[in-house]
Motif scaffolding. Structure first.
Motif, PDB file in Angstrom:
ATOM      1  N   HIS A 202       0.861  -1.204   0.000  1.00 46.64           N
ATOM      2  CA  HIS A 202       0.000   0.000   0.000  1.00 46.64           C
ATOM      3  C   HIS A 202       0.887   1.240   0.000  1.00 46.64           C
ATOM      4  O   HIS A 202       1.441   1.608   1.042  1.00 46.64           O
TER       5      HIS A 202
ATOM      6  N   HIS B  93       1.362   5.376  -2.006  1.00 47.50           N
ATOM      7  CA  HIS B  93       0.967   6.418  -2.963  1.00 47.50           C
ATOM      8  C   HIS B  93       2.294   7.079  -3.371  1.00 47.50           C
ATOM      9  O   HIS B  93       2.545   8.228  -3.036  1.00 47.50           O
TER      10      HIS B  93
ATOM     11  N   TYR C 290      -6.600  16.729  10.231  1.00 49.23           N
ATOM     12  CA  TYR C 290      -6.482  16.281   8.838  1.00 49.23           C
ATOM     13  C   TYR C 290      -7.788  16.551   8.101  1.00 49.23           C
ATOM     14  O   TYR C 290      -7.796  17.087   6.989  1.00 49.23           O
TER      15      TYR C 290
ATOM     16  N   ILE D 286      -5.515  16.005   0.273  1.00 50.86           N
ATOM     17  CA  ILE D 286      -5.327  15.309  -0.991  1.00 50.86           C
ATOM     18  C   ILE D 286      -5.383  16.286  -2.173  1.00 50.86           C
ATOM     19  O   ILE D 286      -4.573  16.215  -3.095  1.00 50.86           O
TER      20      ILE D 286
ATOM     21  N   TYR E 212      -3.997  11.099  -7.321  1.00 49.73           N
ATOM     22  CA  TYR E 212      -3.683  12.524  -7.261  1.00 49.73           C
ATOM     23  C   TYR E 212      -3.884  13.171  -8.634  1.00 49.73           C
ATOM     24  O   TYR E 212      -3.361  14.249  -8.901  1.00 49.73           O
TER      25      TYR E 212
ATOM     26  N   HIS F 130     -10.533   8.837  -4.809  1.00 49.88           N
ATOM     27  CA  HIS F 130      -9.714   9.182  -3.640  1.00 49.88           C
ATOM     28  C   HIS F 130     -10.267  10.438  -2.960  1.00 49.88           C
ATOM     29  O   HIS F 130     -10.316  10.532  -1.748  1.00 49.88           O
TER      30      HIS F 130
ATOM     31  N   GLN G 106     -10.687   4.338   8.457  1.00 47.84           N
ATOM     32  CA  GLN G 106      -9.491   5.023   8.980  1.00 47.84           C
ATOM     33  C   GLN G 106      -9.871   6.005  10.090  1.00 47.84           C
ATOM     34  O   GLN G 106      -9.172   6.099  11.101  1.00 47.84           O
TER      35      GLN G 106
ATOM     36  N   HIS H 100      -6.141   0.246   6.602  1.00 50.69           N
ATOM     37  CA  HIS H 100      -6.277   1.148   7.769  1.00 50.69           C
ATOM     38  C   HIS H 100      -7.026   0.396   8.875  1.00 50.69           C
ATOM     39  O   HIS H 100      -6.444   0.041   9.871  1.00 50.69           O
TER      40      HIS H 100
ATOM     41  N   ASP I  25       1.985   2.910   3.484  1.00 49.69           N
ATOM     42  CA  ASP I  25       1.013   3.939   3.091  1.00 49.69           C
ATOM     43  C   ASP I  25       1.747   5.211   2.691  1.00 49.69           C
ATOM     44  O   ASP I  25       1.226   6.323   2.879  1.00 49.69           O
TER      45      ASP I  25
ATOM     46  N   ASN J 166       2.709   8.472   1.509  1.00 47.95           N
ATOM     47  CA  ASN J 166       2.022   9.543   0.780  1.00 47.95           C
ATOM     48  C   ASN J 166       2.450  10.867   1.399  1.00 47.95           C
ATOM     49  O   ASN J 166       2.969  10.901   2.523  1.00 47.95           O
TER      50      ASN J 166
ATOM     51  N   THR K 102      -0.445  12.010   4.965  1.00 42.05           N
ATOM     52  CA  THR K 102      -0.598  11.350   6.263  1.00 42.05           C
ATOM     53  C   THR K 102       0.529  10.395   6.618  1.00 42.05           C
ATOM     54  O   THR K 102       0.577   9.903   7.742  1.00 42.05           O
TER      55      THR K 102
HETATM   56  O1  NIG Z   1      -4.005   6.338   2.961  1.00 37.91           O
HETATM   57  N1  NIG Z   1      -6.773   8.281   3.515  1.00 37.91           N
HETATM   58  C1  NIG Z   1      -6.670   8.572   2.328  1.00 37.91           C
HETATM   59  N2  NIG Z   1      -5.580   8.390   1.588  1.00 37.91           N
HETATM   60  C2  NIG Z   1      -4.253   8.460   2.072  1.00 37.91           C
HETATM   61  C3  NIG Z   1      -3.865   9.836   2.382  1.00 37.91           C
HETATM   62  C4  NIG Z   1      -3.621  10.576   1.153  1.00 37.91           C
HETATM   63  C5  NIG Z   1      -3.252  12.010   1.375  1.00 37.91           C
HETATM   64  O2  NIG Z   1      -3.552  12.615   2.423  1.00 37.91           O
HETATM   65  O3  NIG Z   1      -2.660  12.539   0.425  1.00 37.91           O
HETATM   66  C6  NIG Z   1      -4.027   7.521   3.237  1.00 37.91           C
HETATM   67  O4  NIG Z   1      -3.825   7.919   4.397  1.00 37.91           O
END
Ligand code: NIG
Ligand code: FE
Length: 406
Positions: free
Chosen positions: A73, A75, A95, A105, A145, A178, A246, A266, A318, A320, A323
């Motif tokens: 997982h 991004h 957040y 995001i 994104y 997303h 989450q 999550h 995760d 990204n 977060t």
């Molecule tokens: O896995 N929760 C949503 N997506 C991402 C966060 C992506 C972001 O904030 O850019 C996650 O935490």
């Protein structure tokens, strides 16, 4: 097959992970690699001589040898960063609040849309070096994104290019659902229609997506909208997974179970009943402790419930820009142990066997004949050290598909 494609790795402490519990440790172990595949795994003194043939020998010097790690997982592809939001959160903004005011995001979406392919690829390549240094052989990368047809597909193409240029195994996931792009403000159902009717079929037509994901949350999409995305994925023959529970419990975990999906990720707020449904449906629970840490969340996932229903638990970064600016899968293992109280063995299974399952891959994650020759050799003695050390990566060699990358 030329001898260049055959390798004998000997004098290793081999962590096979083949039994259903325990490390499956072989002292004085040996592995025979033929092409992309493991041809033999066992104790060195039991290796039949006729098998060795012309294989080139590598002395592992008693080091620990594990399956190459799998980050199921991430991004990884985006432009810019969100260090400013890190500062804002430390000043007390949440957040969700930052997301609702157009940051979060969407801030990464703005930066990603205007970045060239070369910038997206270059910055991802630079980050990817950290995964190589951490013994990772397979990595999942999500879109999400772009939030329009052109940019979602562009992200997935860059992810594919990243696989070709790095030699790592990349699995791609379409995460068009997303967040709501600004041009669809107030029209979430219309955007979901676009995702289902246009973006998803276009990604499938180009062979760009291995799976489909969504963000099911108050600041993301509703359960009903997620169901529409899952229905569209199912019609196109793609497996689903979900950012579920989450920040609150919308019963996304149960939806993944209903669709026979790969994983719910999550899952801090998932209830025991839905976790059991996921286990019964053959899914995986993906734990993302770095995001939990960075958001300073307090609701710990119900690990006891997961153990009770034998839900396979995976662990991932995760990574990204919002977060989880976490660049180390081993660090995520450490956090899974310290924050969620996983055992180091569970954490290791979480980034090997169970991570492979979360990606629908049956050909890796353990060391046994017939599986891919994806290996990490470590300057370590005991498998618990993989979760124990924080910081500098102790990987000594990394093999992916029988090819040495480090
Ligand atoms: O896995 N929760 C949503 N997506 C991402 C966060 C992506 C972001 O904030 O850019 C996650 O935490
Ligand atoms: Fe995520």
């Amino acid at each position: 097959m030329s001898h260049a494609d055959q390798w004998l790795l000997e004098h290793a402490r081999v962590v096979t992970l083949t039994p259903s519990s325990g490390y499956g440790l072989i002292e004085e172990g040996a592995l025979l690699l033929r092409g992309e595949t493991l041809a033999w795994v066992g104790r060195r003194d039991e290796l039949p001589l006729r098998l060795v043939g012309e294989a080139q020998r590598i002395d592992c010097g008693g080091r620990l040898l594990t399956p190459a790690l799998i980050d199921c997982h991430t991004h990884l592809i985006y432009a810019g960063d969100r260090a400013n939001e890190f500062e804002w959160r430390l000043q007390g903004r949440s957040y969700a609040e930052i997301a609702r005011s157009g940051g979060g995001i969407l801030s990464s979406v703005r930066a990603t849309r205007v970045a060239s392919d070369a910038v997206l690829l270059g910055s991802a390549q630079q980050r990817l070096a950290q995964w190589l240094a951490d013994g990772v052989g397979t990595l999942e990368i999500k879109s999400g994104y772009g939030l329009d047809r052109e940019n979602e597909l562009r992200m997935l193409r860059v992810a594919r290019q990243l696989g070709e240029s790095s030699g790592l195994q990349i699995r791609t996931t379409l995460l068009a659902a997303h967040a709501l792009p600004p041009e669809y403000a107030g029209r979430a159902d219309d955007y979901i229609e676009l995702v289902c009717r246009e973006i998803l079929p276009a990604a499938v037509a180009e062979g760009l997506a291995d799976a489909v994901d969504a963000f099911c949350e108050g600041i993301g999409f509703s359960l009903a909208q997620t169901r529409r995305v899952f229905d569209a994925a199912k019609q196109l023959g793609l497996p689903v997974k979900l950012h579920a529970e989450q920040l609150s419990d919308l019963r996304g975990t149960r939806l993944v179970a209903e669709f026979g999906g790969l994983s719910a990720d999550h899952i801090e707020y998932s209830c025991a009943e839905d976790l059991a449904a996921l286990a019964a449906a053959g899914g995986v629970g993906v734990l993302l402790p770095a995001a939990f840490l960075c958001l300073r969340e307090t609701q710990v996932p119900d690990i006891a419930a997961m153990r009770a229903c034998a839900l396979p638990m995976a662990v991932a970064t995760d990574h990204n820009p919002g977060t989880s600016p976490c660049l180390s899968l081993r660090h995520a293992m450490n956090l899974a142990c310290t924050l969620f109280r996983l055992t180091p063995e569970e954490a290791l299974r979480g980034v090997t066997v169970h991570a492979a399952k979360a990606l629908g891959l049956a050909d890796r994650g353990q060391l046994r004949p017939g599986l891919r020759a994806d290996l990490a050799l470590w300057d370590l003695q005991h498998p618990a050290e993989l979760s124990y050390w924080m910081g500098a990566a102790p990987v000594h060699q990394l093999w992916v598909g029988g090819r040495r990358l480090r």
